[in-house]
Design an enzyme around this catalytic site. Sequence first.
Site, short mmCIF file in Angstrom:
data_model
loop_
_atom_site.label_atom_id
_atom_site.label_comp_id
_atom_site.label_asym_id
_atom_site.label_seq_id
_atom_site.Cartn_x
_atom_site.Cartn_y
_atom_site.Cartn_z
N ASP A 162 25.09 32.73 44.00
CA ASP A 162 24.91 32.01 42.74
C ASP A 162 24.03 30.78 42.90
O ASP A 162 23.67 30.38 44.01
CB ASP A 162 26.28 31.62 42.15
CG ASP A 162 27.21 31.00 43.19
OD1 ASP A 162 26.75 30.62 44.28
OD2 ASP A 162 28.41 30.90 42.91
N ASN A 196 40.62 27.72 40.84
CA ASN A 196 41.11 28.53 39.71
C ASN A 196 40.95 30.03 39.95
O ASN A 196 41.11 30.83 39.04
CB ASN A 196 40.37 28.12 38.42
CG ASN A 196 38.88 28.43 38.47
OD1 ASN A 196 38.36 28.90 39.49
ND2 ASN A 196 38.18 28.18 37.38
N HIS A 229 38.15 31.57 40.93
CA HIS A 229 36.83 32.17 40.73
C HIS A 229 36.20 32.58 42.06
O HIS A 229 36.51 32.01 43.11
CB HIS A 229 35.88 31.27 39.91
CG HIS A 229 35.32 30.07 40.60
ND1 HIS A 229 35.33 28.81 40.05
CD2 HIS A 229 34.69 29.92 41.79
CE1 HIS A 229 34.75 27.96 40.86
NE2 HIS A 229 34.35 28.61 41.94
N GLU A 280 34.06 33.17 36.43
CA GLU A 280 35.17 32.32 36.01
C GLU A 280 36.28 33.15 35.35
O GLU A 280 36.01 34.24 34.82
CB GLU A 280 34.65 31.28 35.01
CG GLU A 280 33.65 30.28 35.61
CD GLU A 280 34.33 29.15 36.38
OE1 GLU A 280 35.38 29.38 37.02
OE2 GLU A 280 33.80 28.02 36.34
C1 GLP Z 1 31.64 26.99 44.05
C2 GLP Z 1 30.93 28.29 44.41
C3 GLP Z 1 31.87 29.33 44.98
C4 GLP Z 1 32.79 28.69 46.00
C5 GLP Z 1 33.60 27.62 45.35
C6 GLP Z 1 34.62 26.96 46.27
O1 GLP Z 1 32.09 26.92 42.76
N1 GLP Z 1 30.24 28.85 43.30
O2 GLP Z 1 31.11 30.39 45.55
O3 GLP Z 1 33.61 29.67 46.59
O4 GLP Z 1 32.71 26.62 44.89
O5 GLP Z 1 34.06 25.92 46.97
P1 GLP Z 1 34.71 25.15 48.17
O6 GLP Z 1 34.51 26.02 49.36
O7 GLP Z 1 33.93 23.88 48.27
O8 GLP Z 1 36.14 24.94 47.84
#
Ligand code: GLP
Length: 241
Positions: free
Chosen positions: A67, A136, A138, A143
């Site tokens: 993404d 959450n 995702h 989402e």
């Molecule tokens: C972002 C990314 C996800 C990732 C998530 C969790 O929103 N789009 O791909 O898994 O964050 O991030 P973190 O690893 O910092 O908790």
Amino acid sequence: MKKIICKTYEEMSAEAAFIIANQVRTKPDSVLGLATGSTPIGTYKRLAEEHKKTGLDFSQVKTFNLDEYYPIKRDNRQSYRYFMDENLFSHVNIPPSNVNIPDGECSAPEKECSDYDSGLNKAGGTDLQLLGIGNNGHIAFIEPGENLPLATGLVELTQDTITANSRFFEKEEDVPKKAISMGLSGIMGSKHILLLISGKAKATVVKELFSGKVTTQIPATLLNLHPNVTVILDEEAAGLL
Ligand code: GLP
């Protein structure tokens, strides 16, 4: 889903890097699906070290990132393009033309999304898809909701995600409200999914992930339907199991 519980974040990162390095050694022209966020940073650091120390060769590897914020400039320090260059690509010998990240600067996001899926399909999908998980539930920027997208598309970020990700930005208003995200087909089409989960804040969502139910309100639960998923957690994330 295969579950590996590690004592610490460092152990989790070493385990993940070992699996990815093995994939690249076994199939030098592997197609890797890559993730951003704080969770995979330790894994990328170890892969970079592995390249430096043992010459782990990325010259034939192709990558597709999950993404990118939209809109965002490539040289914005919070763009996922910047993140990937900083944490992995500038440290290994991957040809820039083998790297695919949705373009946060594109003027026609719909075309960008369909081109992204065409590129992914042409490459035969990913051999290994690295994933993190949002608080959450995702995955990528898919989402929670009643319907989840199959194709890569432009998505609205939830307030939960904007708040969670604001820690990387100067102020919450700076977090883009939208993103281009790979859809479920791209993710579930991978031959092997490697999900990394670290920290206490994820313990509740981890419990849901292993509850034996799937719900679109916690997108990661759909990974239970994939035949080859490895989840690597640290003890804090596994705290409620
Ligand atoms: C972002 C990314 C996800 C990732 C998530 C969790 O929103 N789009 O791909 O898994 O964050 O991030 P973190 O690893 O910092 O908790």
